[in-house]
Each structure stands twice: as C-alpha cells, then as structure tokens.
Design a protein around this motif. Structure first.
Motif, PDB file in Angstrom:
ATOM      1  N   TRP A  44       0.842  -1.199   0.000  1.00 36.70           N
ATOM      2  CA  TRP A  44       0.000   0.000   0.000  1.00 36.70           C
ATOM      3  C   TRP A  44       0.873   1.243   0.000  1.00 36.70           C
ATOM      4  O   TRP A  44       1.699   1.430   0.895  1.00 36.70           O
ATOM      5  CB  TRP A  44      -0.911   0.000   1.238  1.00 36.70           C
ATOM      6  CG  TRP A  44      -2.025   1.001   1.199  1.00 36.70           C
ATOM      7  CD1 TRP A  44      -2.412   1.781   0.136  1.00 36.70           C
ATOM      8  CD2 TRP A  44      -2.927   1.330   2.267  1.00 36.70           C
ATOM      9  NE1 TRP A  44      -3.495   2.558   0.473  1.00 36.70           N
ATOM     10  CE2 TRP A  44      -3.833   2.297   1.771  1.00 36.70           C
ATOM     11  CE3 TRP A  44      -3.060   0.888   3.576  1.00 36.70           C
ATOM     12  CZ2 TRP A  44      -4.836   2.841   2.559  1.00 36.70           C
ATOM     13  CZ3 TRP A  44      -4.072   1.428   4.357  1.00 36.70           C
ATOM     14  CH2 TRP A  44      -4.952   2.388   3.862  1.00 36.70           C
ATOM     15  N   ASN A  45       0.701   2.080  -1.011  1.00 37.72           N
ATOM     16  CA  ASN A  45       1.274   3.417  -0.984  1.00 37.72           C
ATOM     17  C   ASN A  45       0.353   4.268  -0.117  1.00 37.72           C
ATOM     18  O   ASN A  45      -0.765   4.598  -0.514  1.00 37.72           O
ATOM     19  CB  ASN A  45       1.372   4.004  -2.402  1.00 37.72           C
ATOM     20  CG  ASN A  45       1.941   5.421  -2.401  1.00 37.72           C
ATOM     21  OD1 ASN A  45       1.730   6.186  -1.467  1.00 37.72           O
ATOM     22  ND2 ASN A  45       2.645   5.777  -3.453  1.00 37.72           N
ATOM     23  N   ILE A  68       3.040 -10.458   5.240  1.00 36.68           N
ATOM     24  CA  ILE A  68       3.984  -9.394   4.917  1.00 36.68           C
ATOM     25  C   ILE A  68       3.192  -8.186   4.433  1.00 36.68           C
ATOM     26  O   ILE A  68       2.330  -8.303   3.557  1.00 36.68           O
ATOM     27  CB  ILE A  68       4.981  -9.853   3.835  1.00 36.68           C
ATOM     28  CG1 ILE A  68       5.879 -10.969   4.387  1.00 36.68           C
ATOM     29  CG2 ILE A  68       5.830  -8.684   3.340  1.00 36.68           C
ATOM     30  CD1 ILE A  68       6.791 -11.601   3.349  1.00 36.68           C
ATOM     31  N   VAL A  69       3.473  -7.026   5.020  1.00 36.27           N
ATOM     32  CA  VAL A  69       2.849  -5.770   4.604  1.00 36.27           C
ATOM     33  C   VAL A  69       3.962  -4.809   4.221  1.00 36.27           C
ATOM     34  O   VAL A  69       4.861  -4.538   5.021  1.00 36.27           O
ATOM     35  CB  VAL A  69       1.983  -5.157   5.730  1.00 36.27           C
ATOM     36  CG1 VAL A  69       1.402  -3.819   5.280  1.00 36.27           C
ATOM     37  CG2 VAL A  69       0.877  -6.116   6.145  1.00 36.27           C
ATOM     38  N   PHE A  70       3.881  -4.308   2.996  1.00 38.74           N
ATOM     39  CA  PHE A  70       4.845  -3.318   2.528  1.00 38.74           C
ATOM     40  C   PHE A  70       4.127  -1.987   2.368  1.00 38.74           C
ATOM     41  O   PHE A  70       3.081  -1.918   1.722  1.00 38.74           O
ATOM     42  CB  PHE A  70       5.471  -3.740   1.198  1.00 38.74           C
ATOM     43  CG  PHE A  70       6.322  -2.674   0.574  1.00 38.74           C
ATOM     44  CD1 PHE A  70       7.591  -2.410   1.062  1.00 38.74           C
ATOM     45  CD2 PHE A  70       5.848  -1.915  -0.489  1.00 38.74           C
ATOM     46  CE1 PHE A  70       8.378  -1.409   0.506  1.00 38.74           C
ATOM     47  CE2 PHE A  70       6.624  -0.911  -1.056  1.00 38.74           C
ATOM     48  CZ  PHE A  70       7.895  -0.664  -0.557  1.00 38.74           C
ATOM     49  N   LEU A  71       4.697  -0.925   2.949  1.00 36.60           N
ATOM     50  CA  LEU A  71       4.105   0.403   2.877  1.00 36.60           C
ATOM     51  C   LEU A  71       5.047   1.332   2.122  1.00 36.60           C
ATOM     52  O   LEU A  71       6.251   1.394   2.418  1.00 36.60           O
ATOM     53  CB  LEU A  71       3.849   0.956   4.279  1.00 36.60           C
ATOM     54  CG  LEU A  71       2.952   0.112   5.180  1.00 36.60           C
ATOM     55  CD1 LEU A  71       2.857   0.738   6.566  1.00 36.60           C
ATOM     56  CD2 LEU A  71       1.566  -0.079   4.571  1.00 36.60           C
ATOM     57  N   GLY A  72       4.512   2.036   1.140  1.00 37.87           N
ATOM     58  CA  GLY A  72       5.305   2.964   0.348  1.00 37.87           C
ATOM     59  C   GLY A  72       4.943   4.403   0.646  1.00 37.87           C
ATOM     60  O   GLY A  72       3.848   4.701   1.118  1.00 37.87           O
ATOM     61  N   GLU A  73       5.864   5.305   0.348  1.00 37.62           N
ATOM     62  CA  GLU A  73       5.705   6.744   0.568  1.00 37.62           C
ATOM     63  C   GLU A  73       5.288   7.025   2.016  1.00 37.62           C
ATOM     64  O   GLU A  73       4.300   7.712   2.280  1.00 37.62           O
ATOM     65  CB  GLU A  73       4.705   7.345  -0.430  1.00 37.62           C
ATOM     66  CG  GLU A  73       4.895   8.832  -0.605  1.00 37.62           C
ATOM     67  CD  GLU A  73       3.992   9.459  -1.655  1.00 37.62           C
ATOM     68  OE1 GLU A  73       4.090  10.684  -1.838  1.00 37.62           O
ATOM     69  OE2 GLU A  73       3.196   8.736  -2.291  1.00 37.62           O
ATOM     70  N   GLY A 103      10.812  13.532   5.680  1.00 40.67           N
ATOM     71  CA  GLY A 103       9.413  13.711   5.288  1.00 40.67           C
ATOM     72  C   GLY A 103       9.171  13.549   3.805  1.00 40.67           C
ATOM     73  O   GLY A 103       8.284  14.203   3.233  1.00 40.67           O
ATOM     74  N   TYR A 104       9.957  12.687   3.170  1.00 39.64           N
ATOM     75  CA  TYR A 104       9.835  12.483   1.728  1.00 39.64           C
ATOM     76  C   TYR A 104      10.028  11.001   1.422  1.00 39.64           C
ATOM     77  O   TYR A 104      10.886  10.348   2.042  1.00 39.64           O
ATOM     78  CB  TYR A 104      10.888  13.313   0.992  1.00 39.64           C
ATOM     79  CG  TYR A 104      10.954  13.079  -0.497  1.00 39.64           C
ATOM     80  CD1 TYR A 104       9.973  13.591  -1.337  1.00 39.64           C
ATOM     81  CD2 TYR A 104      12.010  12.364  -1.058  1.00 39.64           C
ATOM     82  CE1 TYR A 104      10.024  13.381  -2.706  1.00 39.64           C
ATOM     83  CE2 TYR A 104      12.080  12.160  -2.432  1.00 39.64           C
ATOM     84  CZ  TYR A 104      11.088  12.670  -3.253  1.00 39.64           C
ATOM     85  OH  TYR A 104      11.145  12.461  -4.598  1.00 39.64           O
ATOM     86  N   ALA A 105       9.237  10.478   0.501  1.00 41.04           N
ATOM     87  CA  ALA A 105       9.359   9.083   0.052  1.00 41.04           C
ATOM     88  C   ALA A 105       9.410   8.145   1.274  1.00 41.04           C
ATOM     89  O   ALA A 105       8.593   8.238   2.176  1.00 41.04           O
ATOM     90  CB  ALA A 105      10.562   8.913  -0.866  1.00 41.04           C
ATOM     91  N   GLY A 106      10.384   7.226   1.313  1.00 42.60           N
ATOM     92  CA  GLY A 106      10.485   6.274   2.420  1.00 42.60           C
ATOM     93  C   GLY A 106       9.565   5.080   2.232  1.00 42.60           C
ATOM     94  O   GLY A 106       8.501   5.182   1.621  1.00 42.60           O
ATOM     95  N   VAL A 107      10.012   3.926   2.758  1.00 38.27           N
ATOM     96  CA  VAL A 107       9.217   2.702   2.695  1.00 38.27           C
ATOM     97  C   VAL A 107       9.348   1.942   4.011  1.00 38.27           C
ATOM     98  O   VAL A 107      10.256   2.205   4.807  1.00 38.27           O
ATOM     99  CB  VAL A 107       9.650   1.779   1.526  1.00 38.27           C
ATOM    100  CG1 VAL A 107       9.416   2.446   0.181  1.00 38.27           C
ATOM    101  CG2 VAL A 107      11.120   1.351   1.668  1.00 38.27           C
ATOM    102  N   GLY A 108       8.438   1.000   4.241  1.00 39.93           N
ATOM    103  CA  GLY A 108       8.485   0.201   5.461  1.00 39.93           C
ATOM    104  C   GLY A 108       7.985  -1.214   5.218  1.00 39.93           C
ATOM    105  O   GLY A 108       7.145  -1.442   4.346  1.00 39.93           O
TER     106      GLY A 108
END
Length: 293
Positions: A44-45, A68-73, A103-108
C-alpha cells in the motif's frame, strides 16, 4: 530517658517486584523456519503514513491476515504509535529518506516472521537518499518492495527513471537466479492501455504512460517475471490510484500503478492477486496477493 528510635529505612524491594509484574512482556517475533507454505502479501502506498493512520485504522488490511505488509511513501522518521500498536505482532523495518528531514518518500516492511536478511536501497545514492527500496530474504523467496521514482511533470525525470529501471532489472535478474522473487509496490507505470482510464490523452504526455516506461516494464517481465494481477484478470479494468482532483475516485478515473510481479516459475502458485479498491486512507488502494508454495 527513653531510647530514640532509629527511623526505618524505606524498602526498595516492593517497587522492584511490582515493576516485574506490571511490565508488559515484549512480543517475540518468530523467525522464518522455511516450513510456512501459504503466504499473504499486502502492498500500500499510504501517501504519508502519519496522515494515513488518521484516516484508516488498517482494519481492512488486517482482515486479510497478511504475513507481509509493505508500505510505500511513508514520509516519516519513525513508526507512528498507531502502527506500533496495530502491528505489534510484526517485525518492523523502516527505510527513512535523508531528504526533507525524513518527510519524503520512504518505505516500510512489516512481517509476521522475521526475515533471514534485510537489505535497504538499490545501491545508488541518487535513489537511496529517498529510501525507496527494501529487500527481505526468506527461506523460500525474496520479497522486494519499492516506491519507484515518478518521471515528473513534463517528464523532467524520465532519464533518471531509466537509470533506476536498469539498476532494478539487474537486481531482479541476480536474485531470480538464487530464489523466486516477489516484487511489489507502487511501480509508477500503467503497462498497457487497459491499465488507465484515458490512455490516448496521457500517452507520452503524463508520467507513468510513456513508451519508455512501458517498455522498461516489459523488458523486466521478459527476463522471467509475470504481472500477477493481469495474468489472473486479463480483461479487468481495475485501478489502484486516483488523483485527488475532479472527484476522480468517485468517477473511477484511475490508473493501475501498483503491482505484484513474481518469478515466472511461481506464477502457478499465486492463488489471488487483487486490488482492494474500497479501502480509503490514501490516493492509492492496497493490493493483495496470496501465494501457496
């Protein structure tokens, strides 16, 4: 004359004992032992994680029971407390941008079992300063989550985007020789005309629907990968992104920019790949995939 009593020394034992019994036990995250056969993934972005948690409690995501959960932005330097609590049974890895004070982009990445290894970045400072990519190695596969750079207004970043795609394809090829790969996230491209509402007005004018970007995506598939959603839903006009302008979401004037791309040799193991279009909280919808190995 009476004896003067010496004041009793306050005991420190009781508070120490009390603290033992009141302290919350730390959740133990199991490691991947290679025995798990069915995996559920969500990407999810979130378009800013701190803003997203004010709009969504992630209940629809948790209802999928993802491994597994991937988070974008994500746009944050640390996990918001709401995420810490909601995903308390998951291991957590945040890739923080060094731009704009985080406070820009980044993922988790959130994972019910701890990956064997974690790698952050694509290996180029032009992109890694934004924190756009994370690779998690598991016993039976690699998971790679990305927030792919946008080619920008008037396509000013198209050349830089091409550099990213070359690095990305090389990395996918290298990993795919060792283990199957699941590549997910906001890939910032509508591969075919079916993947956006208005292809003619956007062709070679709008980031995400240029001949170059579509070609790079196709070249990536040709080295041994499959777009899982399109394989399972060859005729479906379903989108994962809608502009906030002109009530685009309500009118379903959207783009499919979010993907699960998998190694060809495991595509037959994909039992579900879909877009959770009804989930609000961002200008993107989450995507979900189930893989039975």
């Amino acid at each position: 004359m009476s004896k003067r009593k010496t004041p009793a020394t306050p005991s420190t034992e009781a508070p120490k004992l009390a603290s033992i019994f009141t302290k919350k036990p730390k959740t133990q995250i199991p490691s991947d032992d290679g025995n798990q056969k069915s995996w559920k993934f969500v990407c999810w972005n979130v378009a800013g994680l701190r803003a997203c948690v004010k709009k969504s409690d992630f209940s629809e995501v948790l209802a999928e029971q993802p491994d597994i959960v991937f988070l974008g932005e994500t746009k944050c330097k640390e996990w918001p407390p709401e995420v810490e609590e909601t995903f308390k049974d998951y291991s957590k890895t945040l890739v923080v941008s060094t731009e704009k004070n985080g406070g820009y982009a980044g993922v988790g990445l959130l994972s019910k079992c701890a990956p064997l290894k974690i790698h952050k970045g694509i290996g180029d400072p032009d992109f890694d300063s934004a924190g756009r990519l994370i690779i998690a190695e598991y016993s039976q596969f690699y998971f790679m989550g990305a927030y792919v750079p946008n080619s920008g207004a008037k396509l000013v970043n198209l050349e830089k985007r091409g550099k990213w795609e070359k690095l990305l394809t090389d990395k996918l090829r290298e990993m795919n020789e060792k283990k199957p790969v699941i590549y997910g996230g906001d890939l910032n491209v509508a591969h075919n005309e079916i993947d956006l509402k208005n292809p003619e007005s956007n062709r070679n004018k709008t980031a995400g629907f240029t001949d170059q970007e579509r070609g790079w995506f196709g070249e990536m598939l040709e080295i041994g990968f499959t777009d899982s959603f399109r394989k399972l839903h060859p005729e479906s006009k379903k989108y994962s992104f809608w502009s906030y302008l002109a009530n685009s979401r309500e009118k379903d004037v959207g783009w499919r920019l979010d993907y699960f791309v998998v190694s060809d040799r495991i595509m037959d193991n994909v039992k579900k790949s879909d877009i959770m279009s009804a989930v609000k909280g961002s200008d993107h919808a989450p995507i979900v995939m189930q893989l039975d190995l």
